[in-house]
Design an enzyme around this catalytic site. Structure first.
Site, PDB file in Angstrom:
ATOM      1  N   ASP A   1       0.956  -1.070  -0.009  1.00 30.13           N
ATOM      2  CA  ASP A   1       0.111  -0.063  -0.022  1.00 30.13           C
ATOM      3  C   ASP A   1       0.949   1.175  -0.065  1.00 30.13           C
ATOM      4  O   ASP A   1       2.096   1.217   0.292  1.00 30.13           O
ATOM      5  CB  ASP A   1      -0.906   0.090   1.188  1.00 30.13           C
ATOM      6  CG  ASP A   1      -1.663   1.356   1.539  1.00 30.13           C
ATOM      7  OD1 ASP A   1      -2.261   1.701   0.248  1.00 30.13           O
ATOM      8  OD2 ASP A   1      -1.828   1.772   2.539  1.00 30.13           O
TER       9      ASP A   1
ATOM     10  N   ASP B   1      -0.309   5.004   0.695  1.00 35.92           N
ATOM     11  CA  ASP B   1      -0.683   6.188   1.842  1.00 35.92           C
ATOM     12  C   ASP B   1      -0.632   5.469   3.218  1.00 35.92           C
ATOM     13  O   ASP B   1      -1.350   4.464   3.579  1.00 35.92           O
ATOM     14  CB  ASP B   1      -2.048   6.726   1.688  1.00 35.92           C
ATOM     15  CG  ASP B   1      -2.024   7.358   0.128  1.00 35.92           C
ATOM     16  OD1 ASP B   1      -1.413   8.242  -0.080  1.00 35.92           O
ATOM     17  OD2 ASP B   1      -2.909   7.092  -0.467  1.00 35.92           O
TER      18      ASP B   1
ATOM     19  N   ALA C   1      -5.149   2.373  -3.920  1.00 31.35           N
ATOM     20  CA  ALA C   1      -6.354   2.824  -4.260  1.00 31.35           C
ATOM     21  C   ALA C   1      -6.082   4.039  -4.967  1.00 31.35           C
ATOM     22  O   ALA C   1      -6.883   4.640  -5.769  1.00 31.35           O
ATOM     23  CB  ALA C   1      -7.500   2.730  -3.607  1.00 31.35           C
TER      24      ALA C   1
ATOM     25  N   LYS D   1     -10.611  -1.992  -2.594  1.00 35.96           N
ATOM     26  CA  LYS D   1     -10.444  -2.767  -1.021  1.00 35.96           C
ATOM     27  C   LYS D   1     -11.788  -2.606  -0.494  1.00 35.96           C
ATOM     28  O   LYS D   1     -12.347  -1.476  -0.186  1.00 35.96           O
ATOM     29  CB  LYS D   1      -9.185  -2.238  -0.206  1.00 35.96           C
ATOM     30  CG  LYS D   1      -8.001  -2.090  -0.979  1.00 35.96           C
ATOM     31  CD  LYS D   1      -6.963  -1.350  -0.706  1.00 35.96           C
ATOM     32  CE  LYS D   1      -5.538  -1.228  -1.307  1.00 35.96           C
ATOM     33  NZ  LYS D   1      -4.626  -0.444  -0.921  1.00 35.96           N
TER      34      LYS D   1
ATOM     35  N   GLU E   1      -0.101  -2.966   4.696  1.00 35.23           N
ATOM     36  CA  GLU E   1      -1.212  -2.176   4.739  1.00 35.23           C
ATOM     37  C   GLU E   1      -1.236  -1.414   5.937  1.00 35.23           C
ATOM     38  O   GLU E   1      -0.977  -2.242   7.095  1.00 35.23           O
ATOM     39  CB  GLU E   1      -2.644  -3.037   4.570  1.00 35.23           C
ATOM     40  CG  GLU E   1      -3.179  -3.020   3.187  1.00 35.23           C
ATOM     41  CD  GLU E   1      -3.620  -1.522   2.579  1.00 35.23           C
ATOM     42  OE1 GLU E   1      -3.949  -0.739   3.602  1.00 35.23           O
ATOM     43  OE2 GLU E   1      -4.047  -1.770   1.274  1.00 35.23           O
ATOM     44  N   ASP E   2      -2.103  -0.333   6.071  1.00 33.96           N
ATOM     45  CA  ASP E   2      -2.365   0.366   7.124  1.00 33.96           C
ATOM     46  C   ASP E   2      -3.790   0.662   7.586  1.00 33.96           C
ATOM     47  O   ASP E   2      -4.001   1.163   8.552  1.00 33.96           O
ATOM     48  CB  ASP E   2      -1.689   1.655   7.350  1.00 33.96           C
ATOM     49  CG  ASP E   2      -2.207   2.832   6.391  1.00 33.96           C
ATOM     50  OD1 ASP E   2      -2.569   2.394   5.150  1.00 33.96           O
ATOM     51  OD2 ASP E   2      -2.557   4.044   6.607  1.00 33.96           O
TER      52      ASP E   2
END
Ligand code: BG6
Ligand code: MG
Length: 215
Positions: free
Chosen positions: A9, A11, A117, A147, A171-172
């Site tokens: 990911d 951001d 995304a 997602k 991922e966060d």
């Protein structure tokens, strides 16, 4: 698992831009007299621009307040504001430990893709000088569903010529962790253990990323 690829990911994992997205949503919400509270804010992470705005509208019991044309315009306005926030991004906006981790992955011939995304991802990566590390950037315009649907991670693994089971995803956002799990990759969460409890492994910050965790 023999680790062959990493699906990143962007951001909140590579750059500190998760807060900039929230700031831009807050700005738009204020102008429309909508609220974003502490429950809603984490749900906006990871999901597409339009899905995030629909979540804000639903949260404010305002699902039918705007026409499709108005929604599109408001999303464009949010993006214009977001772009003004990231205009002067530099290497200082890269999260701790990321450059070292990317160098180590490259040294070990691990393939890497961006599974964000965000339509701003290619430009953002350019601004911070990290584009050359990645074998592929999944184009969000090609996604059937965003997602937490696994589509983006399946496309990322496929573009690297790998099976999802040969990749980890980092991922966060909970939506992203769910997407990685649904794709059949090993999910690594960055952030709060409680929020990301569905991840196979949660690290408090990107500074803790190390290939020794996965080999
Ligand atoms: C994700 C962010 O990476 O990208 C979300 O976590 C954002 O907050 C999504 O909505 C879409 O980004 P953009 O830049 O295309 O609006
Ligand atoms: Mg993120």
């Amino acid at each position: 698992m023999l680790l062959k690829g990493i699906l990143f990911d962007l951001d909140g994992v590579i750059t500190d831009t998760a807060d900039y997205h929230l700031k831009a949503w807050q700005h738009l919400a204020n102008s429309c007299h909508l609220t974003i509270d502490a429950t809603l804010a984490p749900q906006l992470k990871g999901v597409s621009r339009i899905d995030a705005f629909k979540l804000i509208l639903a949260h404010n019991h305002s699902r039918d307040r705007f026409s499709q044309t108005q929604i599109k315009q408001l999303c464009d306005d949010k993006n214009d504001y977001y772009k003004s926030l990231i205009r002067n991004m530099t290497q200082d906006n890269i999260l701790p430990g990321i450059p070292e981790f990317l160098i180590s992955c490259q040294k070990h011939k691990i393939k890497m893709a961006i599974t964000s995304a965000s339509f701003n991802a290619p430009q953002l990566l350019n601004s911070i000088g990290l584009t050359h590390y990645f074998d592929h950037i999944v184009d969000p315009a090609t996604l059937v569903r965003g997602k937490p649907d696994p589509d983006i991670f399946l496309k990322g693994a496929h573009a690297l010529g790998l099976l999802p089971s040969e990749c980890i995803g980092i991922e966060d956002a909970l939506a992203g962790i769910r997407a990685i799990n649904a794709a059949g990759s090993y999910s690594v969460g960055i952030g709060d253990q409680h929020t990301l409890s569905e991840a196979k492994l949660v690290l408090p910050t990107t500074a803790a990323l190390s290939l020794t965790l996965f080999t």
